[in-house]
Scaffold this motif. Sequence first.
Motif, PDB file in Angstrom:
ATOM      1  N   SER A 183     -18.118  17.032  -8.213  1.00 49.35           N
ATOM      2  CA  SER A 183     -19.518  17.105  -7.802  1.00 49.35           C
ATOM      3  C   SER A 183     -20.298  17.958  -8.798  1.00 49.35           C
ATOM      4  N   GLU A 184     -21.573  17.683  -8.876  1.00 49.55           N
ATOM      5  CA  GLU A 184     -22.439  18.470  -9.760  1.00 49.55           C
ATOM      6  C   GLU A 184     -22.458  19.930  -9.330  1.00 49.55           C
ATOM      7  N   VAL A 185     -22.420  20.162  -8.031  1.00 48.67           N
ATOM      8  CA  VAL A 185     -22.401  21.532  -7.506  1.00 48.67           C
ATOM      9  C   VAL A 185     -21.142  22.260  -7.974  1.00 48.67           C
ATOM     10  N   ALA A 186     -19.971  21.612  -7.859  1.00 49.41           N
ATOM     11  CA  ALA A 186     -18.712  22.234  -8.294  1.00 49.41           C
ATOM     12  C   ALA A 186     -18.705  22.446  -9.809  1.00 49.41           C
ATOM     13  N   PHE A 187     -19.233  21.480 -10.551  1.00 48.69           N
ATOM     14  CA  PHE A 187     -19.320  21.582 -12.009  1.00 48.69           C
ATOM     15  C   PHE A 187     -20.149  22.808 -12.410  1.00 48.69           C
ATOM     16  N   LYS A 188     -21.317  22.941 -11.802  1.00 45.29           N
ATOM     17  CA  LYS A 188     -22.201  24.069 -12.136  1.00 45.29           C
ATOM     18  C   LYS A 188     -21.651  25.394 -11.626  1.00 45.29           C
ATOM     19  N   VAL A 213     -20.199  26.278 -23.867  1.00 44.82           N
ATOM     20  CA  VAL A 213     -21.235  25.552 -23.145  1.00 44.82           C
ATOM     21  C   VAL A 213     -22.358  26.517 -22.788  1.00 44.82           C
ATOM     22  N   ARG A 214     -23.588  26.040 -22.940  1.00 48.30           N
ATOM     23  CA  ARG A 214     -24.778  26.818 -22.578  1.00 48.30           C
ATOM     24  C   ARG A 214     -25.386  26.251 -21.297  1.00 48.30           C
ATOM     25  N   GLN A 215     -26.123  27.092 -20.600  1.00 51.75           N
ATOM     26  CA  GLN A 215     -26.821  26.663 -19.384  1.00 51.75           C
ATOM     27  C   GLN A 215     -27.645  25.403 -19.646  1.00 51.75           C
ATOM     28  N   ALA A 216     -28.315  25.347 -20.780  1.00 55.82           N
ATOM     29  CA  ALA A 216     -29.175  24.201 -21.118  1.00 55.82           C
ATOM     30  C   ALA A 216     -28.379  22.912 -21.314  1.00 55.82           C
ATOM     31  N   ASP A 217     -27.065  23.000 -21.524  1.00 51.63           N
ATOM     32  CA  ASP A 217     -26.211  21.822 -21.738  1.00 51.63           C
ATOM     33  C   ASP A 217     -25.758  21.166 -20.440  1.00 51.63           C
ATOM     34  N   LEU A 218     -25.877  21.873 -19.322  1.00 51.61           N
ATOM     35  CA  LEU A 218     -25.189  21.458 -18.108  1.00 51.61           C
ATOM     36  C   LEU A 218     -25.558  20.060 -17.626  1.00 51.61           C
ATOM     37  N   ASP A 219     -26.838  19.731 -17.579  1.00 51.41           N
ATOM     38  CA  ASP A 219     -27.218  18.412 -17.057  1.00 51.41           C
ATOM     39  C   ASP A 219     -26.683  17.290 -17.931  1.00 51.41           C
ATOM     40  N   SER A 220     -26.884  17.386 -19.241  1.00 53.69           N
ATOM     41  CA  SER A 220     -26.415  16.304 -20.117  1.00 53.69           C
ATOM     42  C   SER A 220     -24.890  16.281 -20.191  1.00 53.69           C
ATOM     43  N   LEU A 221     -24.231  17.437 -20.201  1.00 53.13           N
ATOM     44  CA  LEU A 221     -22.774  17.461 -20.246  1.00 53.13           C
ATOM     45  C   LEU A 221     -22.184  16.897 -18.960  1.00 53.13           C
ATOM     46  N   TYR A 222     -22.796  17.201 -17.832  1.00 47.35           N
ATOM     47  CA  TYR A 222     -22.316  16.640 -16.574  1.00 47.35           C
ATOM     48  C   TYR A 222     -22.424  15.113 -16.601  1.00 47.35           C
ATOM     49  N   GLU A 223     -23.538  14.597 -17.053  1.00 45.38           N
ATOM     50  CA  GLU A 223     -23.717  13.144 -17.140  1.00 45.38           C
ATOM     51  C   GLU A 223     -22.670  12.510 -18.057  1.00 45.38           C
ATOM     52  N   LEU A 224     -22.471  13.096 -19.231  1.00 44.10           N
ATOM     53  CA  LEU A 224     -21.490  12.558 -20.181  1.00 44.10           C
ATOM     54  C   LEU A 224     -20.070  12.642 -19.633  1.00 44.10           C
ATOM     55  N   SER A 225     -19.729  13.777 -19.059  1.00 43.82           N
ATOM     56  CA  SER A 225     -18.361  14.005 -18.570  1.00 43.82           C
ATOM     57  C   SER A 225     -18.028  13.177 -17.336  1.00 43.82           C
ATOM     58  N   ALA A 262     -18.420  26.143 -11.486  1.00 43.64           N
ATOM     59  CA  ALA A 262     -17.394  26.525 -12.463  1.00 43.64           C
ATOM     60  C   ALA A 262     -18.039  27.150 -13.694  1.00 43.64           C
ATOM     61  N   PHE A 263     -19.158  26.605 -14.125  1.00 43.41           N
ATOM     62  CA  PHE A 263     -19.878  27.201 -15.254  1.00 43.41           C
ATOM     63  C   PHE A 263     -20.377  28.601 -14.883  1.00 43.41           C
ATOM     64  N   ASN A 264     -20.959  28.737 -13.694  1.00 42.76           N
ATOM     65  CA  ASN A 264     -21.473  30.047 -13.268  1.00 42.76           C
ATOM     66  C   ASN A 264     -20.364  31.081 -13.159  1.00 42.76           C
ATOM     67  N   ASP A 265     -19.166  30.645 -12.764  1.00 39.55           N
ATOM     68  CA  ASP A 265     -18.043  31.569 -12.607  1.00 39.55           C
ATOM     69  C   ASP A 265     -17.495  32.054 -13.948  1.00 39.55           C
ATOM     70  N   THR A 266     -17.345  31.143 -14.915  1.00 40.53           N
ATOM     71  CA  THR A 266     -16.655  31.501 -16.162  1.00 40.53           C
ATOM     72  C   THR A 266     -17.363  31.037 -17.430  1.00 40.53           C
ATOM     73  N   GLY A 267     -18.427  30.270 -17.297  1.00 42.56           N
ATOM     74  CA  GLY A 267     -19.037  29.668 -18.481  1.00 42.56           C
ATOM     75  C   GLY A 267     -18.130  28.613 -19.097  1.00 42.56           C
ATOM     76  N   PHE A 268     -17.173  28.136 -18.327  1.00 41.89           N
ATOM     77  CA  PHE A 268     -16.148  27.186 -18.764  1.00 41.89           C
ATOM     78  C   PHE A 268     -15.216  27.779 -19.824  1.00 41.89           C
TER      79      PHE A 268
END
Length: 180
Positions: free
Chosen positions: A40-45, A12-24, A47-53
Amino acid sequence: MIQGRHIRLRTVRQADLDSLYELSSDQSDPGEFMPVGLQSEVAFKQAFNDTGFWQDHCGKLIIEDLQGNIVGEAGLFRSTHYLDGREIYYRIFSGYRGNGYAREALALLTEHFFQSTSFNRLQAVTIEGNSVSEHMLKKWLSVRRHPASGSIFQRPVGEPEFVFKTAHRTLLAKICVQQA
């Protein structure tokens, strides 16, 4: 990036986060058998910031078609702390189902897993009644369990163990049963 014939698996890339969050998080999309939950969107982002998923052969990968559309997600996670292996999952978003993307993602991720790790166990779980996933996983299991295939999945420590579980019913000799 893991390139297939019709799809690519990638982190997952940073640029994917908004659309991936909506889809997921679309509660109307997962279908009858996919577990649903809210994050939550905050928790989702976070988790990405911590490990890049993706960390330690665990996490979420994007499945994209050759045009770059996000068509689903696939990933690996630890099923238990005492087994040497991972559990694989996949989800194809509505509008993209029925194109063989899940089957190809499963094959690509399985091959990558055994080529890039020393693990010798990979399992998949589905709920009884999910006949589409059950059929696909049976096919995936039987193809990879063939002992004379000379498969690239063979390991010096022994044959890799592919386990397919379904609730309430044993499917093959080496299949474990999990209660739903």
